[in-house]
Design an enzyme around this catalytic site. Sequence first.
Site, short mmCIF file in Angstrom:
data_model
loop_
_atom_site.label_atom_id
_atom_site.label_comp_id
_atom_site.label_asym_id
_atom_site.label_seq_id
_atom_site.Cartn_x
_atom_site.Cartn_y
_atom_site.Cartn_z
N GLU A 91 0.66 -1.04 0.26
CA GLU A 91 0.16 0.14 -0.04
C GLU A 91 0.85 1.31 0.47
O GLU A 91 2.01 0.96 0.86
CB GLU A 91 -0.73 -0.10 1.26
CG GLU A 91 -2.13 -0.78 1.55
CD GLU A 91 -3.02 -1.04 3.06
OE1 GLU A 91 -2.48 -0.13 3.36
OE2 GLU A 91 -3.50 -1.76 2.36
N CYS A 386 -3.02 1.35 8.59
CA CYS A 386 -1.84 0.99 7.97
C CYS A 386 -1.94 -0.54 7.25
O CYS A 386 -2.43 -2.27 8.60
CB CYS A 386 -0.21 0.92 8.69
SG CYS A 386 1.04 0.23 8.20
S1 SF4 Z 1 2.92 -0.70 13.37
FE1 SF4 Z 1 4.85 -2.13 13.92
S2 SF4 Z 1 3.67 -4.04 12.85
FE2 SF4 Z 1 2.44 -2.38 11.88
S3 SF4 Z 1 4.37 -2.02 10.13
FE3 SF4 Z 1 4.69 -0.33 11.71
S4 SF4 Z 1 6.17 -1.44 13.59
FE4 SF4 Z 1 4.81 -3.23 11.76
#
Ligand code: SF4
Length: 401
Positions: A91, A386
């Site tokens: 993404e 995300c």
């Molecule tokens: S928030 Fe944590 S699990 Fe999610 S992409 Fe970032 S490092 Fe990885």
Amino acid sequence: MTCDVKSQTREELEARFKDWGQPAYRASQLLDWLYVHRVTDWEMMTNLPKPLREQLRQNFTLHALELVRKQGEHDATQKFLWRLSDHSLIESVLIPANPALYGDASDRHTLCVSTQVGCAYGCKFCASGLDGWKRNLSADEIVEQVLAVERWHRDESPESSERGASEREGCSVAKNADALTLPRSHAPTLPAPPLQHIPLRLINNLVIMGMGEPLANYDPLLKALRILNASWGGGIGARKITVSTSGLAPRVRKLAEEPLQFRLAISLHGATDETRNKIMPVNRRYPLKELVAACEYYQKKKGRMITLEYILIAGVNDQIKEIKPLASLAQRLHAKVNLIPYNHVEGLPWERPTEQAQQDFLTALEKQKVAATLRREKGHDIDAACGQLRLKTERALSSTA
Ligand code: SF4
């Protein structure tokens, strides 16, 4: 294994062209095709001799990301789901001008890019890590996210049909490309290309906060950022590039040694070890004491302000008792705090706090004289968490397979 041409720096291409007995200006012509015109086919590089195009084709790939889905309206946050050459999905998120977030008032568009397929760090609230880590992105796959969004934007813009036609026919852009790239002594006496035929750059602010832990893919990321920063490449100022990390303290120190002046953002989400340990396993490896010391080192080396990202999760880190440790950390690091209301992820128990609770948290932080912003966009309407769009699409695809 053949590498993609967009993973190459100018110096690497010049060295290759020298080995092939080609004049140095051919590298400039190639770079213009890649980063000014953003072409996706060797055949469009009409001012490169055919045998050279063939040689390039045999030595490099020229992959373009394939758009699988796009969510969000113009002038709002838009999310792109891309398919890579091995069919993995990633993404990127395009965020319209918002001076309060990462840049200055002059910023036009911010692009948030991914650095890995999936993520190994397993933050409890995050969709990207739910199915684990699959692989690191190569430098060109990081670079290509910027180019692919800019190509999409160019094709969407009102004059695109006229420009598209002229590019397909290889007319004004191709004929005039020599005038853009050649040293004066080589330049043919062609008129300068009309302005509307030079694709305008859309993205002038980059945040490395998409899927994956950026600093766990250090070398390809840094190479991609050098290419995106270079005047012959993406042309995005280093001070307009924000690198984030969930807390890889040794890599923060390594980043501090880089000559380029990137901004640093820490995905903090908790200002005590107790809170971070609950939601971010990385904190057990690099507890706050170690992370904060690395941030101080970064600041000492760079003299740059750090941003602390703080996703507000109801009942987890949004209580008033979190204010004091967060404020003292922000003050110690001279950091700005970005509060981001949590976007719900299907299958996870976490929720976003009420708007009143978000506002109370912001007000309490400001009372402690901390520079803080609260993101108010309705990102949750477009699966903005995300990794969420990828997760949904992958699960839908595997259930229909
Ligand atoms: S928030 Fe944590 S699990 Fe999610 S992409 Fe970032 S490092 Fe990885």
